[in-house]
Design an enzyme around this catalytic site. Structure first.
Site, mmCIF file in Angstrom:
data_model
loop_
_atom_site.group_PDB
_atom_site.id
_atom_site.type_symbol
_atom_site.label_atom_id
_atom_site.label_comp_id
_atom_site.label_asym_id
_atom_site.label_seq_id
_atom_site.Cartn_x
_atom_site.Cartn_y
_atom_site.Cartn_z
ATOM 1 N N GLY A 1 2.323 2.113 10.657
ATOM 2 C CA GLY A 1 3.298 4.142 10.324
ATOM 3 C C GLY A 1 4.305 4.109 12.332
ATOM 4 O O GLY A 1 4.746 4.787 11.689
ATOM 5 N N LYS B 1 -0.169 3.828 -0.588
ATOM 6 C CA LYS B 1 -0.510 5.367 0.389
ATOM 7 C C LYS B 1 -0.732 6.873 -0.621
ATOM 8 O O LYS B 1 -0.566 6.168 -1.692
ATOM 9 C CB LYS B 1 0.009 5.570 1.793
ATOM 10 C CG LYS B 1 -0.369 4.665 2.621
ATOM 11 C CD LYS B 1 -0.091 4.140 3.641
ATOM 12 C CE LYS B 1 -0.083 2.575 4.950
ATOM 13 N NZ LYS B 1 0.242 3.369 6.480
ATOM 14 N N GLU C 1 -5.333 -4.626 10.260
ATOM 15 C CA GLU C 1 -4.487 -4.065 10.641
ATOM 16 C C GLU C 1 -4.401 -3.098 11.917
ATOM 17 O O GLU C 1 -5.698 -1.738 12.043
ATOM 18 C CB GLU C 1 -4.481 -2.803 9.320
ATOM 19 C CG GLU C 1 -4.369 -3.146 8.347
ATOM 20 C CD GLU C 1 -3.102 -2.670 7.040
ATOM 21 O OE1 GLU C 1 -2.276 -2.626 6.390
ATOM 22 O OE2 GLU C 1 -3.801 -1.145 7.179
ATOM 23 N N SER D 1 3.503 -1.802 10.050
ATOM 24 C CA SER D 1 4.650 -1.852 10.106
ATOM 25 C C SER D 1 5.496 -3.699 9.885
ATOM 26 O O SER D 1 6.562 -4.423 10.372
ATOM 27 C CB SER D 1 5.173 -1.911 11.853
ATOM 28 O OG SER D 1 4.904 -0.455 12.238
ATOM 29 N N HIS E 1 -9.470 1.697 4.749
ATOM 30 C CA HIS E 1 -8.428 1.814 5.192
ATOM 31 C C HIS E 1 -8.421 2.846 6.336
ATOM 32 O O HIS E 1 -9.485 2.994 6.278
ATOM 33 C CB HIS E 1 -6.696 1.776 4.167
ATOM 34 C CG HIS E 1 -5.892 1.949 5.303
ATOM 35 N ND1 HIS E 1 -5.207 2.817 5.468
ATOM 36 C CD2 HIS E 1 -4.777 1.413 4.470
ATOM 37 C CE1 HIS E 1 -4.081 2.665 6.015
ATOM 38 N NE2 HIS E 1 -3.460 1.241 5.371
ATOM 39 N N GLU F 1 -7.043 5.155 7.797
ATOM 40 C CA GLU F 1 -6.647 5.967 7.279
ATOM 41 C C GLU F 1 -7.640 6.899 6.774
ATOM 42 O O GLU F 1 -8.182 7.828 6.650
ATOM 43 C CB GLU F 1 -5.280 5.898 6.462
ATOM 44 C CG GLU F 1 -3.763 6.001 7.541
ATOM 45 C CD GLU F 1 -3.134 5.508 6.649
ATOM 46 O OE1 GLU F 1 -3.098 5.721 5.083
ATOM 47 O OE2 GLU F 1 -2.402 5.463 7.059
ATOM 48 N N ASN G 1 1.191 -1.463 -0.157
ATOM 49 C CA ASN G 1 0.068 -0.020 -0.121
ATOM 50 C C ASN G 1 1.139 1.423 0.382
ATOM 51 O O ASN G 1 1.340 0.987 1.201
ATOM 52 C CB ASN G 1 -1.070 0.129 1.117
ATOM 53 C CG ASN G 1 -1.600 0.961 1.486
ATOM 54 O OD1 ASN G 1 -2.184 2.468 -0.071
ATOM 55 N ND2 ASN G 1 -2.672 1.574 2.384
HETATM 56 P P1 13P Z 1 2.955 0.656 8.108
HETATM 57 O O1 13P Z 1 3.656 -1.116 7.311
HETATM 58 O O2 13P Z 1 3.996 1.143 6.869
HETATM 59 O O3 13P Z 1 3.034 0.940 9.296
HETATM 60 O O4 13P Z 1 1.585 0.836 6.833
HETATM 61 C C1 13P Z 1 0.599 -1.032 6.848
HETATM 62 C C2 13P Z 1 -0.621 -0.318 6.193
HETATM 63 O O5 13P Z 1 -0.767 0.714 6.897
HETATM 64 C C3 13P Z 1 -0.700 -1.243 4.690
HETATM 65 O O6 13P Z 1 -2.011 -0.421 4.337
#
Ligand code: 13P
Length: 250
Positions: free
Chosen positions: A172, A11, A166, A212, A94, A96, A9
Site C-alpha cells: 500500500g 481488503k 509480501e 504494490s 496477512h 495487516e 486481496n
Molecule cells: P497493495 O497491492 O495495495 O500494495 O497490497 C498488497 C497486499 O497487501 C496484498 O495482500
C-alpha cells in the site's frame, strides 16, 4: 516452478452489490487467463462473489478464518463454514492481521491447520518489516514465519498451500520491491520448503509476490524465476489493471 496464481486481496472494500459489479467487470477481461485467478473478498461479500463467479474459473477467497469448528468465539468465522459455502481459498497471516489484529506466527499456524483440515487452500502471507530488512534479517524472519506456519503440514497438504511473500514496507505504499529483491526472497522461501520437504514438493508450490504490484510493474516481477504469481491489493479493485496483471502471468 509453481503454477501461476494471481489473487486479488480486496481488503475491507466493497459491499455485496459492489462486489457483484466488480466481478462482472473483471470476468470478461480474464476469460482467457492461462493462470489461476482468485478474488479475496470481505466475508459479507463471499456469497455474492460465489454467485458472480459461478461457471467461471475464478476462485473465491476469504481473508481470514478461525481454527475451531464452532463454539463461543464471537465474531469469528470457522474454516468449515467457508468450505460449506463453497469457498475454496483463504488468505492467512496477512501483515495487516498481524500488525493490527494481533495475529502471531503461532495463531497463523493454528489458522493454517484449521483451514487445511476443512479442505481449503491457504494463501499464507509472510514478509518482513522495513526495520528487519535494514537489519539484514529478512531471510531469518521470512524463514521463521514459513517454518512456524507449516509446522505439522504434510507434503500432501502442501499442495493446498500458496505462499505470498509480501514485504510490509511495500504494501500500500507504492514502493515495490525490485524484481531482484522479490525473487531473492521467493527463492529463499523455496529453499526453506526444500529443507522442510524435498525439492520436487518445493518446486510445485506457488510462491507469489505482493506489495504494490500493479499493471506497470507486474510483467517484470512475474518474469522472475521464483515468482509464480501475485497477491494484489489496490490494483485488484481496478478491473483493467487487474486483468493486465493476469495477462502478464504466463
Ligand atoms: P497493495 O497491492 O495495495 O500494495 O497490497 C498488497 C497486499 O497487501 C496484498 O495482500
Amino acid at each position: 516452478m509453481g503454477k501461476y496464481v494471481i489473487a486479488g486481496n480486496w481488503k475491507m472494500n466493497k459491499t455485496p452489490a459492489e462486489a457483484t459489479e466488480l466481478i462482472s467487470a473483471i470476468k470478461p477481461l480474464v476469460a482467457d487467463a492461462t493462470c489461476d485467478v482468485i478474488v479475496g473478498v470481505p466475508f459479507v461479500d463471499l456469497q455474492a462473489a460465489l454467485d458472480a463467479t459461478k461457471g467461471t474459473k475464478i476462485g473465491v477467497a476469504a481473508q481470514n478464518c478461525y481454527w475451531e469448528k464452532s463454539g463461543a468465539f464471537t465474531g469469528e468465522i470457522a474454516a468449515d463454514m467457508l468450505r460449506v459455502m463453497g469457498v475454496g481459498y483463504v488468505i492467512l497471516g496477512h501483515s495487516e492481521r498481524r500488525t493490527f489484529f494481533g495475529d502471531t506466527d503461532a495463531t497463523v499456524a493454528k489458522r493454517v491447520r484449521g483451514a487445511l483440515d476443512a479442505g481449503l487452500t491457504v494463501i499464507l502471507c509472510v514478509g518482513e518489516y522495513l526495520e528487519q530488512r535494514e537489519l539484514g534479517i529478512t531471510g531469518e524472519v521470512v524463514a521463521m514465519q514459513t517454518k512456524i506456519a507449516l509446522n505439522g503440514v504434510s507434503e500432501e497438504e502442501l499442495a493446498r498451500v500458496i505462499i505470498a511473500y509480501e514485504p510490509v514496507w511495500a504494501i500500500g505504499t507504492g514502493k515495490t520491491a525490485t524484481a531482484e529483491q522479490a525473487n531473492e526472497v521467493c527463492a529463499l522461501i523455496r529453499n526453506v520448503l526444500t529443507d522442510l520437504y524435498n525439492e520436487t514438493a518445493a518446486k510445485a508450490v506457488t510462491i507469489q509476490y505482493g506489495g504494490s504490484m500493479n499493471a506497470a510493474n507486474a510483467a517484470e516481477l512475474l518474469a522472475m524465476s521464483d515468482v509464480d504469481g501475485g497477491l494484489i491489493g489496490g490494483a485488484s479493485l481496478k478491473p483493467n489493471d487487474f486483468a493486465t496483471i493476469v495477462a502478464a502471468a504466463k
